[in-house]
Design an enzyme around this catalytic site. Structure first.
Site, PDB file in Angstrom:
ATOM      1  N   ARG A  97       1.067  -1.249   0.275  1.00 13.39           N
ATOM      2  CA  ARG A  97      -0.052  -0.177  -0.093  1.00 13.39           C
ATOM      3  C   ARG A  97       0.429   1.367  -0.473  1.00 13.39           C
ATOM      4  NH1 ARG A  97      -4.315  -1.193  -2.962  1.00 13.39           N
ATOM      5  NH2 ARG A  97      -6.190  -1.652  -1.498  1.00 13.39           N
ATOM      6  N   GLY A 146     -11.867  15.434   6.994  1.00 12.56           N
ATOM      7  CA  GLY A 146     -11.779  16.404   7.317  1.00 12.56           C
ATOM      8  C   GLY A 146     -11.077  17.259   5.582  1.00 12.56           C
ATOM      9  N   GLU A 197      -4.514  -4.673 -13.049  1.00  5.38           N
ATOM     10  CA  GLU A 197      -4.227  -3.608 -12.135  1.00  5.38           C
ATOM     11  C   GLU A 197      -2.702  -3.909 -11.797  1.00  5.38           C
ATOM     12  OE1 GLU A 197      -7.983  -3.055 -10.464  1.00  5.38           O
ATOM     13  OE2 GLU A 197      -9.151  -2.892 -11.638  1.00  5.38           O
TER      14      GLU A 197
END
Length: 375
Positions: A244, A301, A329
């Site tokens: 990641r 936020g 991918e």
């Protein structure tokens, strides 16, 4: 002034007005037909094909009175998809006449059924109008060819926006809503696979006064579906592990993370359909049933991304964990099969650092007895 013939989605007048950036006042619109052609859906896609057919009639929209700026804007938009202006002869109210149309590139898409504009508009009209707004906002900043590479994500962001308009509104205790925000200017200073939106805005404060004009930014993601596979009979879960970028960019020494199965909700797809598709792609699992865990924002936020988190009830025999992922991918995903108790111990020990997975495991611990009793 220029006359143009449209056979496809630009016959949808809200889309046409979005692209030219003005109402169609001063443009004379009428029905016309291109002989020896027919219009069909591109199978499984959100656009039509124009195909040669002797004796056919491709019925479309003839517009007269487009300005040079209108044509330039239309050319910018159509070149995103590889279309070029071409002279054709159509039959309109005044008989045969030579006009220009945007001609598509050669394609390998299979033809579906006959294209019906109203069917397209019902499913895709609002999404494509929103996508066109983003596309036209890059005029003067990005080439159409650049946008063609990332249009899939532009379309996905548009679908996410439209989905948000259809949801039941959830307000906080104060009752403040979108009407309490005044957006003065919007720009996207960065757009590639992801995008960044900057806004000048002000909003109504809790004391009733309007705030000063503020500059705010948000990372533009899409809606995503996440699913935790659970075998209630065996009381085991399947977690996936993959590399990641977020942890790597933060400086984390462990950029491989344990997660639920997850993926972007594609335009035209429901979150539930996405969850089932991703379970097949990322873990080779065909889910029996979905239970909704939570719908919400992971980081409101600064991020527009919205999560649809599910439990996927499924058979998880020994050997169910495998290495999978969509090759197109470049996904490299390893499944880990484990008893639920082991996953909960890892959660308590701080070994699970992906918040949606932690949320899903907490929900499952609370609902475990109900699910096991029903198995």
């Amino acid at each position: 002034m220029t006359a143009l013939f449209f056979y496809g989605t630009l016959r949808h007048l809200p889309l046409l007005e979005t692209v030219i950036g003005r109402p169609l006042e001063g443009v004379d619109l009428s029905e016309a037909a291109l002989p020896d052609y027919v219009i069909h859906w591109a199978d499984g896609q959100a656009f039509p094909l124009i195909l040669p057919q002797a004796g056919g009639q491709a019925v479309g929209l003839l517009g007269k009175g487009f300005s040079d700026e209108d044509v330039a804007r239309l050319d910018y938009y159509e070149r995103v998809f590889g279309y070029d202006l071409k002279w054709v002869e159509v039959t309109g109210p005044d008989g045969p006449q030579k006009v220009q149309m945007f001609w598509p590139p050669e394609t390998t898409y299979a033809a579906g059924p006959a294209f019906v504009l109203s069917d397209w508009a019902a499913k895709w009209g609002a999404v494509n109008c929103r996508a066109a707004e983003e596309v036209m906002g890059y005029r003067g900043q990005k080439t159409p060819e650049d946008l063609g590479v990332i249009y899939g994500m532009i379309h996905a962001r548009a679908a996410s926006y439209v989905l948000a308009q259809t949801e039941d509104t959830v307000l906080g205790p104060s009752g403040k809503a979108r009407a309490d925000v005044e957006i003065l200017a919007t720009s996207n200073p960065y757009a590639n696979f992801f995008a960044l939106s900057e806004m000048r805005l002000r909003y109504r404060r809790f004391d009733g006064e309007m705030s000063p004009v503020l500059n705010r930014a948000a990372f533009l993601g899409t809606d995503a579906a996440l699913v935790l596979p659970y075998d209630a009979g065996r009381d085991r879960v399947l977690l996936i592990e993959q590399f990641r970028m977020g942890p790597l960019a933060r400086g984390d020494k462990g950029p491989w993370q344990l997660e639920p199965i997850a993926g972007r909700v594609d335009p035209g797809e429901t979150p539930e359909d996405c969850a089932r598709r991703e379970a097949v792609e990322e873990a080779g699992l065909t889910l029996d049933r979905l239970e909704e865990i939570h719908l919400g924002y992971p980081s409101p936020g600064c991020v527009s991304e919205f999560f649809h988190i599910y439990l996927g009830l499924v058979d998880l025999p020994d050997g169910a964990a495998k290495v999978a992922g969509a090759a197109g991918e470049h996904e490299d995903i390893k499944g880990h099969l484990m008893p639920l108790d082991q996953a909960l111990e890892m959660l308590d020990a701080g070994q699970i650092r992906v918040t949606p997975l932690a949320l899903a495991l907490h929900w499952l611990a609370r609902n475990r007895d109900r699910l096991r009793n029903a198995a």
